[in-house]
Design a protein around this motif. Structure first.
Motif, PDB file in Angstrom:
ATOM      1  N   GLY A  23      36.179 -32.259   2.141  1.00 17.31           N
ATOM      2  CA  GLY A  23      34.869 -32.009   1.563  1.00 17.31           C
ATOM      3  C   GLY A  23      34.207 -30.726   2.045  1.00 17.31           C
ATOM      4  O   GLY A  23      33.105 -30.403   1.607  1.00 17.31           O
ATOM      5  N   VAL A  24      34.857 -29.979   2.941  1.00 19.97           N
ATOM      6  CA  VAL A  24      34.299 -28.715   3.431  1.00 19.97           C
ATOM      7  C   VAL A  24      34.783 -27.592   2.521  1.00 19.97           C
ATOM      8  O   VAL A  24      35.981 -27.419   2.317  1.00 19.97           O
ATOM      9  CB  VAL A  24      34.721 -28.441   4.898  1.00 19.97           C
ATOM     10  N   LYS A  25      33.844 -26.857   1.954  1.00 18.69           N
ATOM     11  CA  LYS A  25      34.190 -25.752   1.063  1.00 18.69           C
ATOM     12  C   LYS A  25      34.621 -24.545   1.899  1.00 18.69           C
ATOM     13  O   LYS A  25      33.900 -24.128   2.811  1.00 18.69           O
ATOM     14  CB  LYS A  25      32.988 -25.383   0.201  1.00 18.69           C
ATOM     15  N   PRO A  26      35.801 -23.974   1.602  1.00 14.99           N
ATOM     16  CA  PRO A  26      36.255 -22.823   2.392  1.00 14.99           C
ATOM     17  C   PRO A  26      35.399 -21.587   2.139  1.00 14.99           C
ATOM     18  O   PRO A  26      34.996 -21.311   1.010  1.00 14.99           O
ATOM     19  CB  PRO A  26      37.686 -22.573   1.912  1.00 14.99           C
ATOM     20  N   GLU A  27      35.128 -20.867   3.218  1.00 13.10           N
ATOM     21  CA  GLU A  27      34.435 -19.594   3.104  1.00 13.10           C
ATOM     22  C   GLU A  27      35.456 -18.525   2.736  1.00 13.10           C
ATOM     23  O   GLU A  27      36.660 -18.781   2.741  1.00 13.10           O
ATOM     24  CB  GLU A  27      33.770 -19.246   4.440  1.00 13.10           C
ATOM     25  N   ILE A  35      46.003 -22.937   6.504  1.00 18.37           N
ATOM     26  CA  ILE A  35      46.080 -23.719   5.277  1.00 18.37           C
ATOM     27  C   ILE A  35      46.007 -25.194   5.656  1.00 18.37           C
ATOM     28  O   ILE A  35      46.844 -25.700   6.400  1.00 18.37           O
ATOM     29  CB  ILE A  35      47.374 -23.424   4.509  1.00 18.37           C
ATOM     30  N   ILE A  36      44.976 -25.846   5.152  1.00 19.22           N
ATOM     31  CA  ILE A  36      44.775 -27.271   5.399  1.00 19.22           C
ATOM     32  C   ILE A  36      44.712 -27.937   4.038  1.00 19.22           C
ATOM     33  O   ILE A  36      43.812 -27.652   3.246  1.00 19.22           O
ATOM     34  CB  ILE A  36      43.495 -27.531   6.211  1.00 19.22           C
ATOM     35  N   GLY A  37      45.667 -28.818   3.787  1.00 24.53           N
ATOM     36  CA  GLY A  37      45.781 -29.401   2.454  1.00 24.53           C
ATOM     37  C   GLY A  37      46.238 -28.315   1.494  1.00 24.53           C
ATOM     38  O   GLY A  37      47.264 -27.682   1.707  1.00 24.53           O
ATOM     39  N   ARG A  38      45.462 -28.090   0.458  1.00 21.31           N
ATOM     40  CA  ARG A  38      45.788 -27.029  -0.496  1.00 21.31           C
ATOM     41  C   ARG A  38      44.802 -25.870  -0.402  1.00 21.31           C
ATOM     42  O   ARG A  38      44.805 -24.989  -1.250  1.00 21.31           O
ATOM     43  CB  ARG A  38      45.797 -27.590  -1.908  1.00 21.31           C
ATOM     44  N   TYR A  41      41.406 -21.806   4.813  1.00 19.32           N
ATOM     45  CA  TYR A  41      40.131 -21.682   5.508  1.00 19.32           C
ATOM     46  C   TYR A  41      40.203 -20.560   6.536  1.00 19.32           C
ATOM     47  O   TYR A  41      41.240 -20.369   7.169  1.00 19.32           O
ATOM     48  CB  TYR A  41      39.801 -22.969   6.270  1.00 19.32           C
ATOM     49  N   PRO A  42      39.074 -19.861   6.776  1.00 16.48           N
ATOM     50  CA  PRO A  42      39.029 -18.942   7.916  1.00 16.48           C
ATOM     51  C   PRO A  42      39.165 -19.741   9.209  1.00 16.48           C
ATOM     52  O   PRO A  42      38.618 -20.850   9.325  1.00 16.48           O
ATOM     53  CB  PRO A  42      37.642 -18.298   7.823  1.00 16.48           C
ATOM     54  N   ILE A  43      39.881 -19.220  10.154  1.00 14.33           N
ATOM     55  CA  ILE A  43      40.174 -19.963  11.382  1.00 14.33           C
ATOM     56  C   ILE A  43      38.905 -20.303  12.162  1.00 14.33           C
ATOM     57  O   ILE A  43      38.799 -21.366  12.762  1.00 14.33           O
ATOM     58  CB  ILE A  43      41.209 -19.204  12.245  1.00 14.33           C
ATOM     59  N   LYS A  44      37.923 -19.411  12.140  1.00  6.21           N
ATOM     60  CA  LYS A  44      36.674 -19.679  12.866  1.00  6.21           C
ATOM     61  C   LYS A  44      35.888 -20.820  12.220  1.00  6.21           C
ATOM     62  O   LYS A  44      35.239 -21.602  12.909  1.00  6.21           O
ATOM     63  CB  LYS A  44      35.810 -18.416  12.918  1.00  6.21           C
ATOM     64  N   GLN A  45      35.948 -20.939  10.880  1.00  3.66           N
ATOM     65  CA  GLN A  45      35.267 -22.047  10.211  1.00  3.66           C
ATOM     66  C   GLN A  45      35.897 -23.370  10.622  1.00  3.66           C
ATOM     67  O   GLN A  45      35.189 -24.338  10.927  1.00  3.66           O
ATOM     68  CB  GLN A  45      35.341 -21.885   8.689  1.00  3.66           C
TER      69      GLN A  45
END
Length: 101
Positions: A23-27, A35-38, A41-45
């Motif tokens: 449910g977290v929208k990637p920045e 890559i988490i799931g499909r 994500y930025p690593i810091k996020q």
């Protein structure tokens, strides 16, 4: 897996990270990513979400190390450093001969 991020120990699991990022929208990705799931994500996020700490409190390297150990794909990681050639191997390579290792 137990890891230390920003001098604090965390017990992370792959399923726990997947659940935290649900449910977290990637920045927008500018630097290192995971890559988490499909989603990418930025690593810091990711570090901020899983540790609940400010992004300035930890380095991207700490989170990258933890994510790769958990089995996530981190695109753009530098390749493993190549072994330095001995002077004999360098000379052989310049002459076009394969040096015995």
């Amino acid at each position: 897996m137990r890891c230390v991020i920003a001098r604090f120990p965390f017990d992370l699991t792959k399923s726990g990270v997947l659940e935290s990022m649900k449910g977290v929208k990637p920045e927008q990705v500018i630097g290192e990513s995971v890559i988490i799931g499909r989603r990418t994500y930025p690593i810091k996020q990711v570090g901020q979400v899983i540790t609940r700490q400010d992004r300035r409190d930890f380095s991207a390297g700490e989170v990258l190390r933890a994510m790769t150990q958990l089995g996530f794909t981190c695109p753009g990681l530098p390749a493993a450093p190549r072994r330095a050639l001995s002077p004999f191997q360098q000379t052989s390579a310049m002459l076009g001969a394969a040096a015995a290792v």
